[in-house]
Scaffold this motif. Structure first.
Motif, PDB file in Angstrom:
ATOM      1  N   UNK A  59       0.573   3.644  19.184  1.00  0.00           N
ATOM      2  CA  UNK A  59      -0.219   4.299  18.147  1.00  0.00           C
ATOM      3  C   UNK A  59       0.182   3.802  16.754  1.00  0.00           C
ATOM      4  N   UNK A  60       1.483   3.597  16.535  1.00  0.00           N
ATOM      5  CA  UNK A  60       1.929   3.040  15.254  1.00  0.00           C
ATOM      6  C   UNK A  60       1.353   1.644  15.055  1.00  0.00           C
ATOM      7  N   UNK A  61       1.380   0.848  16.124  1.00  0.00           N
ATOM      8  CA  UNK A  61       0.809  -0.495  16.058  1.00  0.00           C
ATOM      9  C   UNK A  61      -0.681  -0.424  15.720  1.00  0.00           C
ATOM     10  N   UNK A  62      -1.393   0.499  16.356  1.00  0.00           N
ATOM     11  CA  UNK A  62      -2.813   0.659  16.068  1.00  0.00           C
ATOM     12  C   UNK A  62      -3.057   1.079  14.633  1.00  0.00           C
ATOM     13  N   UNK A  63      -2.202   1.959  14.107  1.00  0.00           N
ATOM     14  CA  UNK A  63      -2.328   2.391  12.714  1.00  0.00           C
ATOM     15  C   UNK A  63      -2.141   1.223  11.756  1.00  0.00           C
ATOM     16  N   UNK A  64      -1.086   0.436  11.983  1.00  0.00           N
ATOM     17  CA  UNK A  64      -0.815  -0.706  11.108  1.00  0.00           C
ATOM     18  C   UNK A  64      -1.939  -1.734  11.174  1.00  0.00           C
ATOM     19  N   UNK A  65      -2.429  -1.984  12.391  1.00  0.00           N
ATOM     20  CA  UNK A  65      -3.518  -2.943  12.547  1.00  0.00           C
ATOM     21  C   UNK A  65      -4.792  -2.439  11.885  1.00  0.00           C
ATOM     22  N   UNK A  66      -5.044  -1.143  12.011  1.00  0.00           N
ATOM     23  CA  UNK A  66      -6.219  -0.577  11.362  1.00  0.00           C
ATOM     24  C   UNK A  66      -6.157  -0.722   9.854  1.00  0.00           C
ATOM     25  N   UNK A  67      -4.988  -0.446   9.270  1.00  0.00           N
ATOM     26  CA  UNK A  67      -4.821  -0.605   7.829  1.00  0.00           C
ATOM     27  C   UNK A  67      -4.959  -2.062   7.410  1.00  0.00           C
ATOM     28  N   UNK A  68      -4.437  -2.973   8.241  1.00  0.00           N
ATOM     29  CA  UNK A  68      -4.556  -4.397   7.923  1.00  0.00           C
ATOM     30  C   UNK A  68      -6.017  -4.839   7.950  1.00  0.00           C
ATOM     31  N   UNK A  69      -6.755  -4.417   8.969  1.00  0.00           N
ATOM     32  CA  UNK A  69      -8.164  -4.770   9.060  1.00  0.00           C
ATOM     33  C   UNK A  69      -8.944  -4.192   7.876  1.00  0.00           C
ATOM     34  N   UNK A  70      -8.611  -2.973   7.480  1.00  0.00           N
ATOM     35  CA  UNK A  70      -9.286  -2.371   6.333  1.00  0.00           C
ATOM     36  C   UNK A  70      -9.009  -3.172   5.069  1.00  0.00           C
ATOM     37  N   UNK A  71      -7.774  -3.661   4.926  1.00  0.00           N
ATOM     38  CA  UNK A  71      -7.405  -4.427   3.729  1.00  0.00           C
ATOM     39  C   UNK A  71      -8.156  -5.751   3.651  1.00  0.00           C
ATOM     40  N   UNK A  72      -8.146  -6.530   4.758  1.00  0.00           N
ATOM     41  CA  UNK A  72      -8.829  -7.818   4.698  1.00  0.00           C
ATOM     42  C   UNK A  72     -10.349  -7.615   4.661  1.00  0.00           C
ATOM     43  N   UNK A  73     -10.831  -6.523   5.259  1.00  0.00           N
ATOM     44  CA  UNK A  73     -12.259  -6.228   5.168  1.00  0.00           C
ATOM     45  C   UNK A  73     -12.672  -5.924   3.748  1.00  0.00           C
ATOM     46  N   UNK A  74     -11.859  -5.145   3.047  1.00  0.00           N
ATOM     47  CA  UNK A  74     -12.177  -4.814   1.654  1.00  0.00           C
ATOM     48  C   UNK A  74     -12.105  -6.058   0.768  1.00  0.00           C
ATOM     49  N   UNK A  75     -11.131  -6.938   1.039  1.00  0.00           N
ATOM     50  CA  UNK A  75     -11.029  -8.162   0.250  1.00  0.00           C
ATOM     51  C   UNK A  75     -12.274  -9.020   0.419  1.00  0.00           C
ATOM     52  N   UNK A  76     -12.775  -9.106   1.645  1.00  0.00           N
ATOM     53  CA  UNK A  76     -13.990  -9.886   1.875  1.00  0.00           C
ATOM     54  C   UNK A  76     -15.193  -9.211   1.230  1.00  0.00           C
ATOM     55  N   UNK A  77     -15.282  -7.891   1.357  1.00  0.00           N
ATOM     56  CA  UNK A  77     -16.434  -7.174   0.820  1.00  0.00           C
ATOM     57  C   UNK A  77     -16.482  -7.250  -0.704  1.00  0.00           C
ATOM     58  N   UNK A  78     -15.308  -7.272  -1.338  1.00  0.00           N
ATOM     59  CA  UNK A  78     -15.258  -7.278  -2.798  1.00  0.00           C
ATOM     60  C   UNK A  78     -15.119  -8.680  -3.385  1.00  0.00           C
ATOM     61  N   UNK A  79     -15.165  -9.717  -2.527  1.00  0.00           N
ATOM     62  CA  UNK A  79     -15.010 -11.086  -3.019  1.00  0.00           C
ATOM     63  C   UNK A  79     -16.207 -11.501  -3.859  1.00  0.00           C
ATOM     64  N   UNK A  80     -15.958 -12.415  -4.786  1.00  0.00           N
ATOM     65  CA  UNK A  80     -17.012 -12.937  -5.649  1.00  0.00           C
ATOM     66  C   UNK A  80     -17.220 -14.418  -5.373  1.00  0.00           C
ATOM     67  N   UNK A  81     -18.418 -14.921  -5.608  1.00  0.00           N
ATOM     68  CA  UNK A  81     -18.704 -16.338  -5.335  1.00  0.00           C
ATOM     69  C   UNK A  81     -17.788 -17.261  -6.131  1.00  0.00           C
TER      70      UNK A  81
END
Length: 213
Positions: free
Chosen positions: A73-95
């Motif tokens: 469960x800890x591993x899943x939590x860390x992975x979830x936070x990591x995915x959220x971080x890289x997802x937000x970076x992609x979503x907020x990226x600029x050309x």
């Protein structure tokens, strides 16, 4: 072995390859400049790295589950936070100022091999993606299931590679990507964040003691 576990492993491998990232952009550049054959050689080399990182990810996931559900469960939590971080970076990226991605690669297989094995994001992305998509069947994870999971993952990699090879090099694909690059990257970011929600959905209740027996 539950069908959900096999499906999760297949989809994790499929999305690991198909979601736009550094390898996807490199492949697009090679395909745009040198055609499908060069792109196929690149993906063949990169497949080695995909297998290495997915094997390490599955060993870590199964090991965590074997040692205890809390660690998983800890591993899943860390992975979830990591995915959220890289997802937000992609979503907020600029050309970028220079949107061109064409590459001239003399040995695309070697480039793909090196690219796949040395990608610093290969392991954490594989770990996060596989955790998100097989967490729902965590109770069935054992080291005895590893060979089957790797075989299913390999099939997922091959299907994803064939899809990409089938579309690269086409003029309309290059034009479409360059015209809609911002939207594509933002959508990939949303997909990563969706995986983050999936991982957190399965891990947080266990950490809070809310999971039903």
């Amino acid at each position: 072995m539950p069908q959900a576990l096999l499906t999760g492993a297949f989809l994790a491998a499929l999305f690991y390859v198909l979601i736009p990232g550094p390898a996807f952009l490199a492949l697009l550049g090679i395909g745009a400049g040198q055609g499908r054959q060069a792109g196929a050689w690149f993906m063949g080399g990169h497949l080695v790295g995909d297998l290495v990182w997915s094997t390490m990810a599955l060993v870590a996931i199964i090991g965590a589950k074997t040692l205890g559900t809390a660690l998983f469960d800890v591993l899943g939590l860390l992975c979830g936070l990591y995915l959220a971080w890289i997802g937000w970076r992609a979503f907020s990226a600029r050309p970028q100022a220079d949107g061109r991605s064409m590459l001239a690669v003399e040995r695309p297989f070697r480039r793909g091999l090196i690219f796949g094995l040395t990608n610093p994001k290969g392991y954490p992305v594989a770990l996060a993606t596989f955790t998100a998509l097989i967490a729902g069947s965590a109770q069935s994870l054992e080291f005895s299931t590893l060979p089957v999971l790797l075989a299913v993952s390999f099939l997922g990699f091959l299907v994803a590679d064939m899809i990409l090879i089938g579309v690269i090099g086409a003029g309309f694909v290059r034009r479409f990507y360059r015209r809609h690059e911002t939207v594509i990257v933002k959508c990939s970011g949303l997909l990563f964040m969706g995986f983050a929600v999936q991982a957190l959905w399965h891990s947080v209740p266990g950490l809070l003691g809310w999971r039903r027996a």
